[in-house]
Design an enzyme around this catalytic site. Structure first.
Site, PDB file in Angstrom:
ATOM      1  CG  ASP A   1      -0.273  -0.296   2.539  1.00  0.00           C
ATOM      2  OD1 ASP A   1       0.951  -0.541   2.564  1.00  0.00           O
ATOM      3  OD2 ASP A   1      -0.971  -0.290   3.574  1.00  0.00           O
TER       4      ASP A   1
ATOM      5  CG  ASP B   1       6.617   5.699   6.290  1.00  0.00           C
ATOM      6  OD1 ASP B   1       7.032   6.789   5.884  1.00  0.00           O
ATOM      7  OD2 ASP B   1       6.216   5.531   7.455  1.00  0.00           O
TER       8      ASP B   1
ATOM      9  CG  PHE C   1      -0.755   7.579   9.902  1.00  0.00           C
ATOM     10  CD1 PHE C   1       0.419   6.849   9.974  1.00  0.00           C
ATOM     11  CD2 PHE C   1      -1.971   6.902   9.956  1.00  0.00           C
ATOM     12  CE1 PHE C   1       0.390   5.462  10.094  1.00  0.00           C
ATOM     13  CE2 PHE C   1      -2.002   5.522  10.073  1.00  0.00           C
ATOM     14  CZ  PHE C   1      -0.822   4.805  10.153  1.00  0.00           C
TER      15      PHE C   1
ATOM     16  CG  ASP D   1      -4.295  -0.277   9.786  1.00  0.00           C
ATOM     17  OD1 ASP D   1      -3.279  -0.305   9.066  1.00  0.00           O
ATOM     18  OD2 ASP D   1      -4.262  -0.586  10.996  1.00  0.00           O
TER      19      ASP D   1
ATOM     20  NE  ARG E   1      -6.467  -3.256   7.749  1.00  0.00           N
ATOM     21  CZ  ARG E   1      -5.149  -3.071   7.780  1.00  0.00           C
ATOM     22  NH1 ARG E   1      -4.539  -2.468   6.784  1.00  0.00           N
ATOM     23  NH2 ARG E   1      -4.447  -3.491   8.808  1.00  0.00           N
TER      24      ARG E   1
HETATM   25  P1  IMP Z   1       7.883   1.090   5.917  1.00  0.00           P
HETATM   26  O1  IMP Z   1       8.334  -0.269   6.313  1.00  0.00           O
HETATM   27  O2  IMP Z   1       8.396   2.155   6.829  1.00  0.00           O
HETATM   28  O3  IMP Z   1       8.116   1.411   4.451  1.00  0.00           O
HETATM   29  O4  IMP Z   1       6.327   1.143   6.170  1.00  0.00           O
HETATM   30  C1  IMP Z   1       5.455   0.519   5.326  1.00  0.00           C
HETATM   31  C2  IMP Z   1       4.287  -0.087   6.084  1.00  0.00           C
HETATM   32  O5  IMP Z   1       3.875   0.726   7.175  1.00  0.00           O
HETATM   33  C3  IMP Z   1       3.148  -0.182   5.110  1.00  0.00           C
HETATM   34  O6  IMP Z   1       3.019  -1.520   4.686  1.00  0.00           O
HETATM   35  C4  IMP Z   1       1.956   0.279   5.930  1.00  0.00           C
HETATM   36  O7  IMP Z   1       1.260  -0.856   6.391  1.00  0.00           O
HETATM   37  C5  IMP Z   1       2.494   1.030   7.106  1.00  0.00           C
HETATM   38  N1  IMP Z   1       2.353   2.498   6.955  1.00  0.00           N
HETATM   39  C6  IMP Z   1       3.316   3.415   6.732  1.00  0.00           C
HETATM   40  N2  IMP Z   1       2.835   4.651   6.635  1.00  0.00           N
HETATM   41  C7  IMP Z   1       1.496   4.527   6.810  1.00  0.00           C
HETATM   42  C8  IMP Z   1       0.401   5.487   6.801  1.00  0.00           C
HETATM   43  O8  IMP Z   1       0.551   6.708   6.605  1.00  0.00           O
HETATM   44  N3  IMP Z   1      -0.838   4.951   7.015  1.00  0.00           N
HETATM   45  C9  IMP Z   1      -1.064   3.628   7.211  1.00  0.00           C
HETATM   46  N4  IMP Z   1      -0.083   2.713   7.212  1.00  0.00           N
HETATM   47  C10 IMP Z   1       1.187   3.159   7.022  1.00  0.00           C
HETATM   48 MG    MG Z   2       1.566  -2.822   5.496  1.00  0.00          MG
END
Ligand code: IMP
Ligand code: MG
Length: 173
Positions: A100, A103, A149, A156, A162
């Site tokens: 999705d 980040d 966020f 979610d 969701r």
């Molecule tokens: P990363 O590992 O830091 O790239 O984060 C990715 C995961 O964190 C994604 O698969 C999302 O499930 C969750 N995530 C990161 N940012 C958000 C947000 O703004 N809203 C909801 N879920 C997020």
């Molecule tokens: Mg995720």
């Protein structure tokens, strides 16, 4: 209904999302030509996105799933835990990881590392939202967003929102 102490500010409408997903699907289809692929969505955030994406892809495909969870409580990233390990029969296959949002990039990197060990024929990633600044760009990225966020369309906050058809910024009061 949002909780009393949070507000939702619309960011991407359902129509805009559908349009961008169709463009992403066209890019993905172009990239693989007629080759069959294995779609590997990361649960649970990518559920809605992958459901729309696959119905716009013309090639032969298998959909597998894996689960990696980081946002356990609220909006701060936590420890990464497998909730469902990727399948073990990916050698020689074209694997496309779907998530999705990218980040920090840690989630997609972890799945990439696990799948990469199996020597797939190719390994790419497709994410709907890409948070700036980007550490490691995905192969296919939908919308670039800034801080804040976001929820809806699979994303979610503490397990909620969701099901919202559009994507909104969550503003805590
Ligand atoms: P990363 O590992 O830091 O790239 O984060 C990715 C995961 O964190 C994604 O698969 C999302 O499930 C969750 N995530 C990161 N940012 C958000 C947000 O703004 N809203 C909801 N879920 C997020
Ligand atoms: Mg995720």
């Amino acid at each position: 209904m949002p909780q009393a102490d949070v507000q939702l500010r619309p960011l991407f409408s359902p129509e805009r999302i559908q349009q961008r997903v169709a463009e992403l699907a066209a890019e993905v289809a172009d990239c693989y030509g007629g080759e069959p692929i294995v779609l590997l969505p990361i649960l649970s955030g990518s559920l809605i996105f992958v459901a729309d994406l696959v119905r716009k892809l013309p090639m032969d495909m298998v959909i597998e799933v894996c689960g990696l969870s980081s946002y356990r409580d609220g909006t701060s990233p936590g420890h990464l835990d497998w909730t469902l390990a990727p399948p073990k029969d990916l050698a020689g296959r074209h694997v496309l990881i779907v998530d999705d949002i990218l980040d920090s990039g840690a989630t997609v990197s972890r799945v990439r590392a696990a799948v990469g060990q199996q020597s797939p024929a190719s390994l790419r990633s497709c994410v709907l939202l890409v948070r700036e600044p980007v550490n490691e760009a995905p192969d296919f990225g939908g919308f670039h967003i800034g801080p804040g966020f976001v929820v809806g369309y699979g994303l979610d906050f503490r397990g909620r929102y969701r099901n919202l058809p559009g994507i909104s910024l969550l503003v805590e009061e």
